[in-house]
Design a protein around this motif. Sequence first.
Motif, PDB file in Angstrom:
ATOM      1  N   THR A  71      -3.800  -6.344 -10.325  1.00  0.00           N
ATOM      2  CA  THR A  71      -3.216  -6.274 -11.673  1.00  0.00           C
ATOM      3  C   THR A  71      -2.071  -7.259 -11.884  1.00  0.00           C
ATOM      4  OG1 THR A  71      -1.689  -4.592 -10.910  1.00  0.00           O
ATOM      5  CG2 THR A  71      -3.725  -3.804 -11.896  1.00  0.00           C
ATOM      6  N   MET A  74       2.116  -7.630  -8.313  1.00  0.00           N
ATOM      7  CA  MET A  74       2.837  -8.464  -7.346  1.00  0.00           C
ATOM      8  C   MET A  74       2.595  -9.900  -7.806  1.00  0.00           C
ATOM      9  SD  MET A  74       4.634  -7.723  -4.656  1.00  0.00           S
ATOM     10  CE  MET A  74       4.108  -6.324  -3.701  1.00  0.00           C
ATOM     11  N   CYS A  90       1.764  -1.572 -11.390  1.00  0.00           N
ATOM     12  CA  CYS A  90       1.269  -1.233 -10.047  1.00  0.00           C
ATOM     13  C   CYS A  90       0.404   0.023 -10.096  1.00  0.00           C
ATOM     14  CB  CYS A  90       2.458  -1.026  -9.112  1.00  0.00           C
ATOM     15  SG  CYS A  90       1.993  -0.634  -7.435  1.00  0.00           S
ATOM     16  N   LYS A  94      -2.455  -0.363  -2.810  1.00  0.00           N
ATOM     17  CA  LYS A  94      -1.953  -0.737  -1.487  1.00  0.00           C
ATOM     18  C   LYS A  94      -2.623  -1.979  -0.901  1.00  0.00           C
ATOM     19  CE  LYS A  94      -1.851   4.101  -1.124  1.00  0.00           C
ATOM     20  NZ  LYS A  94      -3.051   4.314  -1.897  1.00  0.00           N
ATOM     21  N   ALA A  95      -3.333  -2.732  -1.731  1.00  0.00           N
ATOM     22  CA  ALA A  95      -3.958  -3.969  -1.248  1.00  0.00           C
ATOM     23  C   ALA A  95      -2.886  -4.942  -0.758  1.00  0.00           C
ATOM     24  CB  ALA A  95      -4.769  -4.613  -2.356  1.00  0.00           C
ATOM     25  N   CYS A  96      -1.722  -4.934  -1.420  1.00  0.00           N
ATOM     26  CA  CYS A  96      -0.657  -5.856  -1.000  1.00  0.00           C
ATOM     27  C   CYS A  96      -0.196  -5.525   0.415  1.00  0.00           C
ATOM     28  CB  CYS A  96       0.502  -5.795  -1.983  1.00  0.00           C
ATOM     29  SG  CYS A  96       1.079  -4.127  -2.314  1.00  0.00           S
ATOM     30  N   VAL A 161       4.529   0.530  -4.824  1.00  0.00           N
ATOM     31  CA  VAL A 161       5.101  -0.087  -3.619  1.00  0.00           C
ATOM     32  C   VAL A 161       6.483  -0.653  -3.942  1.00  0.00           C
ATOM     33  CG1 VAL A 161       2.839  -0.699  -2.683  1.00  0.00           C
ATOM     34  CG2 VAL A 161       4.076  -2.356  -4.093  1.00  0.00           C
TER      35      VAL A 161
HETATM   36  S1  SF4 Z   1      -0.157  -1.478  -4.710  1.00  0.00           S
HETATM   37 FE1  SF4 Z   1       0.297  -3.637  -4.409  1.00  0.00          FE
HETATM   38  S2  SF4 Z   1      -1.681  -4.642  -4.734  1.00  0.00           S
HETATM   39 FE2  SF4 Z   1      -1.879  -2.603  -5.617  1.00  0.00          FE
HETATM   40  S3  SF4 Z   1      -1.302  -2.843  -7.746  1.00  0.00           S
HETATM   41 FE3  SF4 Z   1       0.587  -2.290  -6.665  1.00  0.00          FE
HETATM   42  S4  SF4 Z   1       1.523  -4.250  -6.167  1.00  0.00           S
HETATM   43 FE4  SF4 Z   1      -0.603  -4.683  -6.701  1.00  0.00          FE
END
Ligand code: SF4
Lengths: 246, 349
Positions: A71, A74, A90, A94-96, A161
């Motif tokens: 999205t 980040m 966000c 948690k992909a980041c 995050v």
């Molecule tokens: S958890 Fe990390 S990768 Fe997922 S939307 Fe939030 S900032 Fe982006």
Amino acid sequence: MGYGMVIDQQLCVGCAACTIACKIENNTPVGFNWCDKITRTSGKFPAVRYEYISTMCNHCENAPCVAGCPTQAMYKDASTGLTLHDPKKCIGCKACIVNCPYGVISFNWERPHQSWTENNRLAEGCFSPREMVEESGGEGSPHGNPERGTTYPVVRARGTVEKCTFCDHRLAKGLAPACVDACPSGARQFGDIDDPSSEVSRLIAKHGGKGLREELGTRPRVIYIRDYKPQRRFEPARPAGENQGA
Amino acid sequence: MNSNVSLKDFLTPTWLLIAVGLVVGGAVGIHEMFIGHWFATNSSLVWTLPLVTYIFLALMSTGVSLVLAYGLIMHDETITRHTRALLIMAIGMLLGAFTALATELGSLLNMVWILLSPNPSSPIWWMGTLYSIELVLLIVKLIMDLRGRHGVFDLPLAWGTLIVAGAAAITIGAVFGTVIGRPDYHGAFLSVVTLVSALVSGAAAIVLLRPQSALTETAGRVFRQTALMFAALVLIRVVYEAHSSVVGMLGWASVWMLVPFVLALLLLQFAPRVLALVGILGVLWVQYSFIITGQLVSLGQTAHWYGAVQSYQPNIPEALILVLGIAVAAALIKLGEQYLMSNQRQDAT
Ligand code: SF4
Ligand code: SF4
């Protein structure tokens, strides 16, 4: 323009003042350190070597956390080169975290600072945690720094995050990140790493230096110079009296 | 629509099991989404059994879609006679997968940003987009089938499903394969694993849930062929890991993972439904193993918090999310069968 940090390993004494300063400045929840450390012990007695490497988000030029975020929560800030996070966007996927090779992103599984909402007093006449927050006027906890709130929520939302922002709220006022100002040995230098005449660029030009896991191609903007050597402990990294900071 | 369904049709052991799964798993899911945190996760090990559940069910649904699309394109009547049943299965499994995912995502209300602020460089964005398109395609096909509208759109829709479902399965692999700095997640190999595991589990699910002789034979053939491919992939990985000197690689494959697929290959005709179930569990095992293992090595500063290498056992709430995902899928499939299949021929052919 791209902000970056140089950490002089010869000067770092491993006191963790940076970690504490960051915690206070950014109101991070229990168990989260935006600024933390890696320690390594190697060799055999008596030739043992201990390294203390202060770590935080490297604000990578080629940031895998940004590439992986669905999205654009980040993102890279075009004017400063910082890797920043927009909690409104966000989704908590948690992909980041999985994509960052440095382990510097934390996830708010619970509502941060939850314990400060409790209303039970340990003893008669004491403050309850909630009363302490009210009395101090802090947000979320008695330590909630209102200045942090100028660019990022003082208390982050559950299910999102968070990570180091290089104290973007302080940079906006012409100040250096809190960890840089707190370092008692002047091991941390901060500035525009893209400007060859900046102090950070001059230090890198003089001493070489390396980022963490550079082989991955992330182009980290936290550069470590001068491995610690006892025989050069009186050698200055830069002329005495020179200022630090942005 | 079948209007003869009565309360009695819901008073069966299957519905009782489904109801228990929905209530218990649903309670855990609601707690996790809105109240507190029960999953066995931390900031280093973030994708655990609930995410595995999503991937397992989404890929199984993909497999069913792929088998159906193949049947429609190749005009294979043993498959096309069961179009509606297979559509219901694929939709049910996909919605079960989305339910498990919803319990895993931190901020569901922010999902609108997937549309408003898309990031095409993110495999997760592609995964979400492709599976949303896939769901729409399946629902359109189901509505057309219910209305008896067959004709010029059938073939393009089948091709569309084939392409979108195939791409979605490959993209799931890419979510892990494009990660840098985690040796157990690296490379295009994982996309091959997810695509083939979709076919194995989808074909096995058809054998398990649609025990009609002609369909069982066709789906069983697909199951056997893809199980052989899957076993070969696992074996390649076992050999690779045995010789690998990549620093930080733990290895997720084991020779024991071949057993379910070898058993299915050799004995399928004797007990098709049992071996289909064994094959499905084998796929779940492989998916679980590679997804979890990739995160066990703590990176950077997290080693201080959680140890250099973590160990993981799913806890009861996480296991109940697996139950919830399966229960949602089962409920939707049963509802579909009870309400939408009354005028369909379901006889053995
Ligand atoms: S958890 Fe990390 S990768 Fe997922 S939307 Fe939030 S900032 Fe982006
Ligand atoms: S250190 Fe991690 S979080 Fe920071 S920019 Fe690099 S990949 Fe992103």
